[in-house]
Design a protein around this motif. Structure first.
Motif, PDB file in Angstrom:
ATOM      1  N   MET A   1       0.964  -1.204  -0.018  1.00  0.00           N
ATOM      2  CA  MET A   1       0.048   0.069  -0.051  1.00  0.00           C
ATOM      3  C   MET A   1       0.815   1.251   0.127  1.00  0.00           C
ATOM      4  O   MET A   1       0.520   2.214  -0.655  1.00  0.00           O
ATOM      5  CB  MET A   1      -0.755  -0.134   1.259  1.00  0.00           C
ATOM      6  N   ASP A   2       1.983   1.013   0.749  1.00  0.00           N
ATOM      7  CA  ASP A   2       2.751   2.465   0.716  1.00  0.00           C
ATOM      8  C   ASP A   2       3.463   2.753  -0.687  1.00  0.00           C
ATOM      9  O   ASP A   2       3.484   3.970  -0.936  1.00  0.00           O
ATOM     10  CB  ASP A   2       3.847   2.305   1.977  1.00  0.00           C
ATOM     11  N   HIS A   3       3.673   1.569  -1.258  1.00  0.00           N
ATOM     12  CA  HIS A   3       4.491   1.937  -2.566  1.00  0.00           C
ATOM     13  C   HIS A   3       3.406   2.461  -3.546  1.00  0.00           C
ATOM     14  O   HIS A   3       3.771   3.351  -4.443  1.00  0.00           O
ATOM     15  CB  HIS A   3       4.935   0.424  -3.215  1.00  0.00           C
ATOM     16  N   LEU A   4       2.314   1.968  -3.447  1.00  0.00           N
ATOM     17  CA  LEU A   4       1.402   2.385  -4.373  1.00  0.00           C
ATOM     18  C   LEU A   4       0.920   3.756  -4.250  1.00  0.00           C
ATOM     19  O   LEU A   4       0.826   4.624  -4.980  1.00  0.00           O
ATOM     20  CB  LEU A   4       0.122   1.577  -4.440  1.00  0.00           C
ATOM     21  N   VAL A   5       0.442   4.234  -2.994  1.00  0.00           N
ATOM     22  CA  VAL A   5       0.182   5.454  -2.504  1.00  0.00           C
ATOM     23  C   VAL A   5       1.086   6.433  -2.891  1.00  0.00           C
ATOM     24  O   VAL A   5       0.708   7.594  -3.074  1.00  0.00           O
ATOM     25  CB  VAL A   5      -0.453   5.459  -0.964  1.00  0.00           C
ATOM     26  N   SER A   6       2.365   6.101  -2.640  1.00  0.00           N
ATOM     27  CA  SER A   6       3.448   7.255  -2.744  1.00  0.00           C
ATOM     28  C   SER A   6       3.632   7.707  -4.325  1.00  0.00           C
ATOM     29  O   SER A   6       3.938   8.846  -4.332  1.00  0.00           O
ATOM     30  CB  SER A   6       4.782   6.557  -2.128  1.00  0.00           C
ATOM     31  N   VAL A   7       2.963   6.892  -4.993  1.00  0.00           N
ATOM     32  CA  VAL A   7       3.321   7.482  -6.416  1.00  0.00           C
ATOM     33  C   VAL A   7       1.933   7.963  -7.481  1.00  0.00           C
ATOM     34  O   VAL A   7       2.062   8.444  -8.117  1.00  0.00           O
ATOM     35  CB  VAL A   7       3.893   6.346  -7.190  1.00  0.00           C
ATOM     36  N   VAL A   8       0.640   7.445  -6.648  1.00  0.00           N
ATOM     37  CA  VAL A   8      -0.428   7.539  -7.491  1.00  0.00           C
ATOM     38  C   VAL A   8      -0.899   8.746  -7.834  1.00  0.00           C
ATOM     39  O   VAL A   8      -1.443   9.174  -8.790  1.00  0.00           O
ATOM     40  CB  VAL A   8      -1.480   6.766  -6.621  1.00  0.00           C
ATOM     41  N   ASN A   9      -0.558   9.679  -6.719  1.00  0.00           N
ATOM     42  CA  ASN A   9      -1.143  11.172  -6.877  1.00  0.00           C
ATOM     43  C   ASN A   9      -0.417  11.983  -7.910  1.00  0.00           C
ATOM     44  O   ASN A   9      -0.764  12.993  -8.439  1.00  0.00           O
ATOM     45  CB  ASN A   9      -1.505  11.748  -5.589  1.00  0.00           C
ATOM     46  N   ILE A  10       0.906  11.758  -7.780  1.00  0.00           N
ATOM     47  CA  ILE A  10       2.027  12.759  -8.590  1.00  0.00           C
ATOM     48  C   ILE A  10       1.608  13.118 -10.195  1.00  0.00           C
ATOM     49  O   ILE A  10       1.439  14.052 -10.704  1.00  0.00           O
ATOM     50  CB  ILE A  10       3.273  12.367  -8.582  1.00  0.00           C
ATOM     51  N   GLY A  11       0.980  11.910 -10.729  1.00  0.00           N
ATOM     52  CA  GLY A  11       0.795  12.175 -12.153  1.00  0.00           C
ATOM     53  C   GLY A  11      -0.518  13.055 -12.209  1.00  0.00           C
ATOM     54  O   GLY A  11      -0.707  13.841 -13.267  1.00  0.00           O
TER      55      GLY A  11
ATOM     56  N   VAL B   1       1.040  23.136  -7.650  1.00  0.00           N
ATOM     57  CA  VAL B   1       2.652  23.152  -7.344  1.00  0.00           C
ATOM     58  C   VAL B   1       3.151  22.964  -6.067  1.00  0.00           C
ATOM     59  O   VAL B   1       4.082  22.385  -5.631  1.00  0.00           O
ATOM     60  CB  VAL B   1       3.103  24.485  -8.099  1.00  0.00           C
ATOM     61  N   ALA B   2       2.466  23.867  -5.006  1.00  0.00           N
ATOM     62  CA  ALA B   2       2.761  23.686  -3.835  1.00  0.00           C
ATOM     63  C   ALA B   2       2.494  22.456  -3.078  1.00  0.00           C
ATOM     64  O   ALA B   2       3.355  21.903  -2.297  1.00  0.00           O
ATOM     65  CB  ALA B   2       1.975  24.876  -2.775  1.00  0.00           C
ATOM     66  N   VAL B   3       1.297  21.706  -3.533  1.00  0.00           N
ATOM     67  CA  VAL B   3       1.071  20.297  -2.998  1.00  0.00           C
ATOM     68  C   VAL B   3       2.030  19.335  -3.468  1.00  0.00           C
ATOM     69  O   VAL B   3       2.526  18.370  -2.765  1.00  0.00           O
ATOM     70  CB  VAL B   3      -0.446  19.773  -3.544  1.00  0.00           C
ATOM     71  N   ILE B   4       2.279  19.585  -4.720  1.00  0.00           N
ATOM     72  CA  ILE B   4       3.545  18.729  -5.429  1.00  0.00           C
ATOM     73  C   ILE B   4       4.893  18.735  -4.659  1.00  0.00           C
ATOM     74  O   ILE B   4       5.436  17.757  -4.376  1.00  0.00           O
ATOM     75  CB  ILE B   4       3.702  18.999  -6.974  1.00  0.00           C
ATOM     76  N   VAL B   5       5.283  19.949  -4.201  1.00  0.00           N
ATOM     77  CA  VAL B   5       6.506  20.255  -3.518  1.00  0.00           C
ATOM     78  C   VAL B   5       6.458  19.647  -2.194  1.00  0.00           C
ATOM     79  O   VAL B   5       7.578  19.072  -1.475  1.00  0.00           O
ATOM     80  CB  VAL B   5       6.582  21.908  -3.512  1.00  0.00           C
ATOM     81  N   GLU B   6       5.165  19.506  -1.389  1.00  0.00           N
ATOM     82  CA  GLU B   6       5.032  18.994  -0.361  1.00  0.00           C
ATOM     83  C   GLU B   6       4.759  17.284  -0.376  1.00  0.00           C
ATOM     84  O   GLU B   6       4.834  16.699   0.763  1.00  0.00           O
ATOM     85  CB  GLU B   6       3.760  19.334   0.575  1.00  0.00           C
ATOM     86  N   ALA B   7       4.944  16.799  -1.545  1.00  0.00           N
ATOM     87  CA  ALA B   7       4.686  15.286  -1.817  1.00  0.00           C
ATOM     88  C   ALA B   7       5.941  14.392  -1.199  1.00  0.00           C
ATOM     89  O   ALA B   7       6.993  15.230  -1.246  1.00  0.00           O
ATOM     90  CB  ALA B   7       4.528  14.905  -3.187  1.00  0.00           C
ATOM     91  N   ALA B   8       5.835  13.430  -1.088  1.00  0.00           N
ATOM     92  CA  ALA B   8       6.941  12.556  -0.617  1.00  0.00           C
ATOM     93  C   ALA B   8       8.165  12.374  -1.698  1.00  0.00           C
ATOM     94  O   ALA B   8       7.850  12.395  -2.948  1.00  0.00           O
ATOM     95  CB  ALA B   8       6.476  11.056  -0.607  1.00  0.00           C
ATOM     96  N   GLY B   9       9.064  12.354  -1.192  1.00  0.00           N
ATOM     97  CA  GLY B   9      10.491  12.307  -2.392  1.00  0.00           C
ATOM     98  C   GLY B   9      10.315  11.083  -3.199  1.00  0.00           C
ATOM     99  O   GLY B   9      10.709  11.297  -4.514  1.00  0.00           O
ATOM    100  N   SER B  10       9.604  10.125  -2.566  1.00  0.00           N
ATOM    101  CA  SER B  10       9.639   8.990  -3.612  1.00  0.00           C
ATOM    102  C   SER B  10       8.648   8.995  -4.664  1.00  0.00           C
ATOM    103  O   SER B  10       8.803   8.601  -5.618  1.00  0.00           O
ATOM    104  CB  SER B  10       9.318   7.615  -2.759  1.00  0.00           C
ATOM    105  N   ALA B  11       7.416   9.819  -4.286  1.00  0.00           N
ATOM    106  CA  ALA B  11       6.586   9.973  -5.278  1.00  0.00           C
ATOM    107  C   ALA B  11       7.029  11.179  -6.221  1.00  0.00           C
ATOM    108  O   ALA B  11       6.731  10.788  -7.430  1.00  0.00           O
ATOM    109  CB  ALA B  11       5.384  10.619  -4.612  1.00  0.00           C
ATOM    110  N   GLN B  12       7.932  12.065  -5.968  1.00  0.00           N
ATOM    111  CA  GLN B  12       8.486  12.908  -6.796  1.00  0.00           C
ATOM    112  C   GLN B  12       9.417  12.044  -7.828  1.00  0.00           C
ATOM    113  O   GLN B  12       9.457  12.671  -9.006  1.00  0.00           O
ATOM    114  CB  GLN B  12       9.100  13.902  -5.937  1.00  0.00           C
ATOM    115  N   LEU B  13      10.282  11.308  -7.220  1.00  0.00           N
ATOM    116  CA  LEU B  13      11.174  10.454  -8.109  1.00  0.00           C
ATOM    117  C   LEU B  13      10.604   9.717  -9.059  1.00  0.00           C
ATOM    118  O   LEU B  13      10.838   9.881 -10.275  1.00  0.00           O
ATOM    119  CB  LEU B  13      12.167   9.708  -7.238  1.00  0.00           C
ATOM    120  N   VAL B  14       9.502   9.133  -8.800  1.00  0.00           N
ATOM    121  CA  VAL B  14       8.570   8.097  -9.818  1.00  0.00           C
ATOM    122  C   VAL B  14       7.990   9.081 -10.813  1.00  0.00           C
ATOM    123  O   VAL B  14       8.114   8.751 -12.122  1.00  0.00           O
ATOM    124  CB  VAL B  14       7.426   7.450  -8.867  1.00  0.00           C
TER     125      VAL B  14
END
Length: 446
Positions: A349-359, A403-416
């Motif tokens: 769940m952690d892996h999926l949630v960390s990347v699902v929103n950045i797109g 953009v502010a929300v993206i900046v606050e996102a987890a580093g792993s999500a930003q990387l993916v």
């Protein structure tokens, strides 16, 4: 595509994708982050997402096509940005259903421990895929029944909570869900909003059905705005009530992260009883599966639209009785692999949630840019001056919030997200290279 959906069907799809009780899983986290002002968090988040909903309402009238943000960015910004918007939205549309299926599997495993969660997850994928293949109208009818069930359960919770509050009183002060239980902190509220806006992802899926709705694009625009408003009211009401029932302070929740995930259920258990816990869990299991149904339907239509415009393999643009079955099957296959993989891992769940929103958030930024590009730069294709509030101020503010929300996102999500964007740019470059090659070959033949 067959035009068979009405206004109610669109709102049903949007609310199914969002899920009326979406705050259940993140209530504890938001309560801890906001210092107890969790209802205010959802109020602010609703206003923040209203900017994005308004931009959708503007662009769906300009490009009433199945590709949603892909079609809008092409219209307002050009072919390249349009592809990037569709590519980034694809990451969201393919993985959000996987998260929802996993939620359903986890909830069913809690109710029936003898069956592993991955089996429930796979079963949910199969059932909802068959409904989507049956047709958008049939899926909408079943979805309406499921949504009605979720609303009934939510109303049962509201009535039970009000009865307990009248009988026993609130465990926190009546204003703390709006002001905080440990002193108001604007920074804490805004930090929690960066998480809460993710509960709203899915209302945008309504726009992907623009070629299957009766009544024109204006009906789609109204449905987008209506869906967001309804979700906001439901989210604020339920978080306000459960915050009053919460037996522990926000500071104690912040000090015990392990208790945050079950905070909503714990508050219901201690105040109302275990029967409501089980009812909410069952509703959450069914609702999550059908949230995935709506997401899978939207993903299939995005793939269909990009393939129709030769941005993905053209086989995905095939339809059968008005249903893009090839695109739906591909979306289902990707979702099945991701959901079952996550269900078989403790940290899935952690892996999926960390990347699902950045797109989705990146695609939303391009959506706002499309409004400015079409109305202010291209002047709507007619030279008409833009309306400074609708076409400049609101989309720019909306983009700044995202953009502010993206900046606050987890580093792993930003990387993916960065890796997915890089792959998309490579695909775009390759497509342009092939296009120039075909053009040169044609000129040589002449």
């Amino acid at each position: 595509m067959r035009r068979t959906l009405g206004f109610r069907d669109l709102v049903v799809y949007g609310l199914l994708f969002i899920a009326p009780m979406a705050p259940v899983g993140v209530f504890g986290t938001l309560d801890a982050r906001s210092h107890g002002a969790v209802a205010l968090v959802y109020l602010v988040a609703t206003v923040a997402m209203a900017f994005t909903a308004f931009s959708y309402a503007q662009m769906v009238r300009v490009a009433p096509r199945a590709g949603s943000v892909f079609a809008y960015a092409r219209k307002g910004l050009g072919e390249g940005p349009g592809f990037v918007a569709g590519w980034m939205a694809m990451l969201d549309y393919l993985l959000i259903p996987a998260v929802a299926y996993l939620f359903a599997g986890i909830a069913m495993e809690a109710l029936v421990p003898g069956v592993n969660r991955w089996m429930w997850t796979a079963l949910a994928v199969v059932v909802t895929t068959l409904l989507n293949l049956w047709g958008v109208r049939a899926a909408a009818r079943v979805g309406f029944a499921v949504l009605a069930l979720e609303i009934v359960v939510l109303l049962v919770f509201v009535v039970a909570a009000v009865v307990v509050l009248v009988r026993d009183g609130a465990r926190r002060d009546w204003l703390t869900p709006l002001t905080g239980d440990a002193g108001f902190s604007l920074a804490a509220v805004l930090g929690a909003v960066s998480v809460a806006v993710l509960s709203y992802l899915g209302f945008d899926a309504i726009a992907s059905f623009a070629e299957e709705v009766t009544g024109g694009s204006a009906r789609v625009a109204r449905a987008v705005l209506c869906c967001l408003a309804l979700a906001g009211v439901l989210f604020v009401a339920q978080t306000y009530l459960v915050a009053l029932l919460e037996p522990v302070s926000s500071a104690r929740l912040a000090a015990d992260p392990a208790a945050q995930g079950s905070a909503f259920y714990d508050a219901v258990d201690s105040s109302v009883g275990g029967w409501l816990h089980d009812l909410v869990a069952a509703s959450k299991a069914i609702g999550a599966a059908f949230a995935a149904l709506a997401g899978q339907a939207a993903a299939g239509r995005l793939l269909f639209a990009m393939a129709r415009d030769r941005r993905l393999p053209h086989a995905l643009a095939r339809t059968d009785s008005g249903v893009p079955r090839v695109a739906l099957l591909l979306a289902a296959a990707v979702t099945m692999v991701a959901a079952v993989w996550a269900a078989r891992r403790d940290d899935g769940m952690d892996h999926l949630v960390s990347v699902v929103n950045i797109g989705a958030l990146t695609a939303f930024v391009l959506l706002h840019a499309s409004v400015v590009g079409w109305f202010a730069v291209r002047r709507g294709g007619t030279g008409t001056p833009p309306h400074w509030l609708r076409h400049l101020v609101l989309p720019v503010v909306g983009a700044a919030i995202l953009v502010a929300v993206i900046v606050e996102a987890a580093g792993s999500a930003q990387l993916v997200g960065a890796v997915w964007l890089a792959v998309g740019l490579v695909v775009l470059t390759a497509q342009r290279g092939r296009g120039r090659g075909r053009k040169a070959a044609g000129e040589g033949a002449r």
